[in-house]
Design an enzyme around this catalytic site. Structure first.
Site, PDB file in Angstrom:
ATOM      1  N   ARG A   1       0.862  -1.196   0.000  1.00  0.00           N
ATOM      2  CA  ARG A   1       0.000   0.000   0.000  1.00  0.00           C
ATOM      3  C   ARG A   1       0.894   1.240   0.000  1.00  0.00           C
ATOM      4  O   ARG A   1       0.960   1.977   0.972  1.00  0.00           O
ATOM      5  CB  ARG A   1      -0.931  -0.009   1.222  1.00  0.00           C
ATOM      6  CG  ARG A   1      -1.734  -1.270   1.456  1.00  0.00           C
ATOM      7  CD  ARG A   1      -2.582  -1.742   0.318  1.00  0.00           C
ATOM      8  NE  ARG A   1      -3.914  -1.191   0.168  1.00  0.00           N
ATOM      9  CZ  ARG A   1      -4.992  -1.603   0.797  1.00  0.00           C
ATOM     10  NH1 ARG A   1      -4.921  -2.535   1.709  1.00  0.00           N
ATOM     11  NH2 ARG A   1      -6.171  -1.072   0.538  1.00  0.00           N
TER      12      ARG A   1
ATOM     13  N   GLN B   1      -0.632   3.027  -5.994  1.00  0.00           N
ATOM     14  CA  GLN B   1      -2.042   3.383  -5.801  1.00  0.00           C
ATOM     15  C   GLN B   1      -2.911   3.098  -7.027  1.00  0.00           C
ATOM     16  O   GLN B   1      -4.039   2.637  -6.889  1.00  0.00           O
ATOM     17  CB  GLN B   1      -2.164   4.860  -5.424  1.00  0.00           C
ATOM     18  CG  GLN B   1      -2.211   5.039  -3.921  1.00  0.00           C
ATOM     19  CD  GLN B   1      -2.265   6.500  -3.502  1.00  0.00           C
ATOM     20  OE1 GLN B   1      -2.247   7.393  -4.337  1.00  0.00           O
ATOM     21  NE2 GLN B   1      -2.323   6.717  -2.215  1.00  0.00           N
TER      22      GLN B   1
ATOM     23  N   TYR C   1      -1.555  -2.153   8.381  1.00  0.00           N
ATOM     24  CA  TYR C   1      -2.764  -2.936   8.633  1.00  0.00           C
ATOM     25  C   TYR C   1      -2.976  -3.097  10.139  1.00  0.00           C
ATOM     26  O   TYR C   1      -2.001  -3.080  10.906  1.00  0.00           O
ATOM     27  CB  TYR C   1      -2.641  -4.333   8.028  1.00  0.00           C
ATOM     28  CG  TYR C   1      -2.871  -4.370   6.538  1.00  0.00           C
ATOM     29  CD1 TYR C   1      -4.149  -4.214   6.018  1.00  0.00           C
ATOM     30  CD2 TYR C   1      -1.824  -4.565   5.659  1.00  0.00           C
ATOM     31  CE1 TYR C   1      -4.372  -4.260   4.646  1.00  0.00           C
ATOM     32  CE2 TYR C   1      -2.030  -4.601   4.280  1.00  0.00           C
ATOM     33  CZ  TYR C   1      -3.312  -4.454   3.793  1.00  0.00           C
ATOM     34  OH  TYR C   1      -3.527  -4.497   2.438  1.00  0.00           O
TER      35      TYR C   1
ATOM     36  N   ASP D   1      -4.021  -0.485  -7.068  1.00  0.00           N
ATOM     37  CA  ASP D   1      -4.518  -1.018  -5.798  1.00  0.00           C
ATOM     38  C   ASP D   1      -5.967  -1.506  -5.933  1.00  0.00           C
ATOM     39  O   ASP D   1      -6.927  -0.768  -5.688  1.00  0.00           O
ATOM     40  CB  ASP D   1      -4.391   0.080  -4.730  1.00  0.00           C
ATOM     41  CG  ASP D   1      -4.675  -0.432  -3.334  1.00  0.00           C
ATOM     42  OD1 ASP D   1      -5.244  -1.540  -3.218  1.00  0.00           O
ATOM     43  OD2 ASP D   1      -4.350   0.267  -2.372  1.00  0.00           O
TER      44      ASP D   1
ATOM     45  N   SER E   1      -8.216  -1.458  -2.782  1.00  0.00           N
ATOM     46  CA  SER E   1      -8.815  -0.149  -2.506  1.00  0.00           C
ATOM     47  C   SER E   1      -9.954   0.150  -3.471  1.00  0.00           C
ATOM     48  O   SER E   1     -11.009   0.639  -3.052  1.00  0.00           O
ATOM     49  CB  SER E   1      -7.761   0.953  -2.603  1.00  0.00           C
ATOM     50  OG  SER E   1      -6.887   0.886  -1.510  1.00  0.00           O
TER      51      SER E   1
HETATM   52  P1  NAD Z   1      -8.645  -3.593   6.087  1.00  0.00           P
HETATM   53  O1  NAD Z   1      -9.690  -3.844   5.022  1.00  0.00           O
HETATM   54  O2  NAD Z   1      -7.639  -4.632   6.352  1.00  0.00           O
HETATM   55  O3  NAD Z   1      -9.406  -3.273   7.468  1.00  0.00           O
HETATM   56  C1  NAD Z   1     -10.467  -2.337   7.530  1.00  0.00           C
HETATM   57  C2  NAD Z   1     -10.352  -1.518   8.785  1.00  0.00           C
HETATM   58  O4  NAD Z   1     -10.689  -2.308   9.929  1.00  0.00           O
HETATM   59  C3  NAD Z   1      -8.954  -0.946   9.059  1.00  0.00           C
HETATM   60  O5  NAD Z   1      -9.030   0.463   9.153  1.00  0.00           O
HETATM   61  C4  NAD Z   1      -8.564  -1.585  10.383  1.00  0.00           C
HETATM   62  O6  NAD Z   1      -7.769  -0.729  11.192  1.00  0.00           O
HETATM   63  C5  NAD Z   1      -9.918  -1.836  11.013  1.00  0.00           C
HETATM   64  N1  NAD Z   1      -9.919  -2.821  12.118  1.00  0.00           N
HETATM   65  C6  NAD Z   1      -9.287  -4.011  12.194  1.00  0.00           C
HETATM   66  N2  NAD Z   1      -9.536  -4.604  13.395  1.00  0.00           N
HETATM   67  C7  NAD Z   1     -10.363  -3.772  14.070  1.00  0.00           C
HETATM   68  C8  NAD Z   1     -10.991  -3.827  15.343  1.00  0.00           C
HETATM   69  N3  NAD Z   1     -10.801  -4.835  16.196  1.00  0.00           N
HETATM   70  N4  NAD Z   1     -11.788  -2.792  15.685  1.00  0.00           N
HETATM   71  C9  NAD Z   1     -11.982  -1.729  14.870  1.00  0.00           C
HETATM   72  N5  NAD Z   1     -11.428  -1.627  13.651  1.00  0.00           N
HETATM   73  C10 NAD Z   1     -10.625  -2.635  13.257  1.00  0.00           C
HETATM   74  O7  NAD Z   1      -7.894  -2.218   5.807  1.00  0.00           O
HETATM   75  P2  NAD Z   1      -7.779  -1.346   4.481  1.00  0.00           P
HETATM   76  O8  NAD Z   1      -8.973  -0.499   4.356  1.00  0.00           O
HETATM   77  O9  NAD Z   1      -7.437  -2.236   3.342  1.00  0.00           O
HETATM   78  O10 NAD Z   1      -6.526  -0.428   4.824  1.00  0.00           O
HETATM   79  C11 NAD Z   1      -5.328  -0.992   5.361  1.00  0.00           C
HETATM   80  C12 NAD Z   1      -4.275   0.061   5.600  1.00  0.00           C
HETATM   81  O11 NAD Z   1      -3.702   0.479   4.378  1.00  0.00           O
HETATM   82  C13 NAD Z   1      -4.777   1.319   6.242  1.00  0.00           C
HETATM   83  O12 NAD Z   1      -3.790   1.798   7.097  1.00  0.00           O
HETATM   84  C14 NAD Z   1      -4.966   2.254   5.066  1.00  0.00           C
HETATM   85  O13 NAD Z   1      -4.939   3.613   5.442  1.00  0.00           O
HETATM   86  C15 NAD Z   1      -3.777   1.872   4.242  1.00  0.00           C
HETATM   87  N6  NAD Z   1      -3.915   2.178   2.818  1.00  0.00           N
HETATM   88  C16 NAD Z   1      -2.902   2.893   2.213  1.00  0.00           C
HETATM   89  C17 NAD Z   1      -2.991   3.170   0.855  1.00  0.00           C
HETATM   90  C18 NAD Z   1      -1.894   3.933   0.144  1.00  0.00           C
HETATM   91  O14 NAD Z   1      -1.838   3.939  -1.018  1.00  0.00           O
HETATM   92  N7  NAD Z   1      -1.017   4.568   0.842  1.00  0.00           N
HETATM   93  C19 NAD Z   1      -4.074   2.720   0.112  1.00  0.00           C
HETATM   94  C20 NAD Z   1      -5.062   1.990   0.769  1.00  0.00           C
HETATM   95  C21 NAD Z   1      -4.958   1.703   2.123  1.00  0.00           C
END
Ligand code: NAD
Length: 375
Positions: free
Chosen positions: A121, A126, A228, A129, A132
């Protein structure tokens, strides 16, 4: 090189890896684009639209043995793997740790396999991705579905017949899906609150005009080196369930999106919390594919429990197949642009984009984590 895609065979799957508008850009990379006849039909893209843009349409049986690169949403079935030629490249959302026997079969067949779900990520990745892009669709879909199931308005209404306060929406998990759910619920006029274990989510939630609900003492180390969420202790989860139960009691709609990569979804809404919710309220569980965040979720089903409508939504992006396919088509085009140099494949494993997504090559499982899990 021949770039192929087949009709997806998973029940309820309506998306297609490439949209007709994407074909010319793929051809510019030096690829000949071949689709299984009818591959785009369920997403609203007829064969003729692909033909007009220069793609070839074939039967599945004719197409698989010629495919040099096969792109799919879901990995090929064992029957498809047997039809593919050794050396062919397969790109899909594989979730390899949950499909070790299939990975072993692909390695045995001599396929070069990429798992797009393991893409780092990072900013540079991006545009590729796919997690996303598809969870963005899911977050939107969950709110629109909840709004149609909820027997009341989302926005505040002031009419001569009376004033109606806005609906209250509570989002659990403020990652990509959760943030899109917040934005969508806000656009529909709801009051939105959201919760996550990652403290960094607070600022993102607030920037969308929602209130962040956190635990007083956040999890000591709530995220791993990739950003994550990590699995939490039982004590933390107990305190978190109490907080969530109190929030659910106030909410008209609860959308849950909490996931831990490679693990079952954490149970965050207990049966008792559902029993304390207002009759008519709605829970949409986007974690249903990994078992669900609510104890009462039945994946793939919409049920009513203690007067609460509980929807265990599976494959929500399929409900918006044309645009989910458009996003995925663009993600694949970006990945292939980096993979192809002057019409030929160049897999640079020192680039984390390929180093982290490459699972099998030359008859071996080359991804360290997947190889260790397979031993
Ligand atoms: P994901 O689908 O794995 O999880 C969804 C959300 O559930 C996350 O925000 C996680 O913190 C939350 N979660 C997990 N356990 C939990 C609990 N017990 N209680 C409450 N919430 C809980 O995550 P995602 O949406 O795929 O994103 C993963 C990470 O990647 C994040 O930090 C996101 O900001 C980052 N990201 C970065 C980019 C980039 O290009 N830089 C792009 C997409 C995502």
């Amino acid at each position: 090189m021949i770039l192929a895609t087949c009709r997806e065979t998973q029940p309820g799957e309506t998306r297609v890896s490439f949209i007709p508008e994407g074909v010319p850009a793929l051809m510019k990379l030096g690829l000949e684009v071949v689709l299984e006849s009818g591959a785009g039909e369920a997403a609203g893209f007829p064969d003729q639209a692909y033909r007009e843009r220069g793609a070839r349409l074939e039967s599945r049986r004719e197409l698989l043995p010629q495919a040099e690169i096969l792109c799919q949403f879901h990995p090929p079935t064992p029957e498809d793997i047997a039809q593919l030629s050794p050396g062919a490249v397969v790109i899909s959302l594989l979730y390899p740790l949950t499909r070790l026997p299939l990975v072993a079969e692909m390695a045995k067949r001599g396929l070069t396999v990429f798992a797009l779900d393991l893409l780092p990520r990072i900013s540079r990745a991006q545009s590729m991705d796919a997690l996303s892009s598809q969870t963005t669709v899911a977050g939107y879909r969950a709110v629109v579905l909840a709004a149609s199931l909820l027997p009341r308005f989302f926005p505040m209404l002031m009419t001569p017949a009376g004033t109606i306060p806005p609906a209250r929406v509570f989002i659990i998990g403020a990652g990509v899906a959760g943030l899109q759910a917040i934005a969508t619920a806000r656009r529909l006029g709801a009051i939105v609150e959201a919760h996550d274990v990652r403290p960094v989510a607070k600022e993102q939630v607030e920037s969308l005009g929602a209130r962040f609900v956190g635990l007083e003492k956040e999890a000591a180390a709530s995220e791993d080196s990739s950003g994550y969420a990590k699995a939490q202790s039982e004590e933390f989860l107990r305190r978190q369930r109490e907080l969530i139960a109190a929030q659910c009691q106030k909410a008209d709609v609860v959308i849950t999106t909490a996931l831990i990569p490679g693990k079952p979804a954490p149970i965050l809404i207990a049966k008792e919390a559902v029993e304390r919710m207002r009759p008519g309220s709605v829970i949409v569980d986007l974690a249903a594919e990994q078992g669900g965040n609510c104890e009462l979720t039945e994946p793939g089903q919409t049920v009513v429990r203690s007067g609460v409508t509980l929807c265990g939504l599976l494959n929500p992006a399929s409900a918006l197949a044309p645009q989910a396919s458009l996003f995925y088509s663009k993600n694949l085009q970006a990945f292939l642009s980096l993979l192809m140099k002057e019409g030929a494949l160049q897999i640079q494993t020192e680039d984390p984009i390929f180093g982290q997504t490459l699972i099998c090559r030359a008859g071996q499982i080359v991804h360290e984590g997947v190889r260790k899990a397979s031993e």
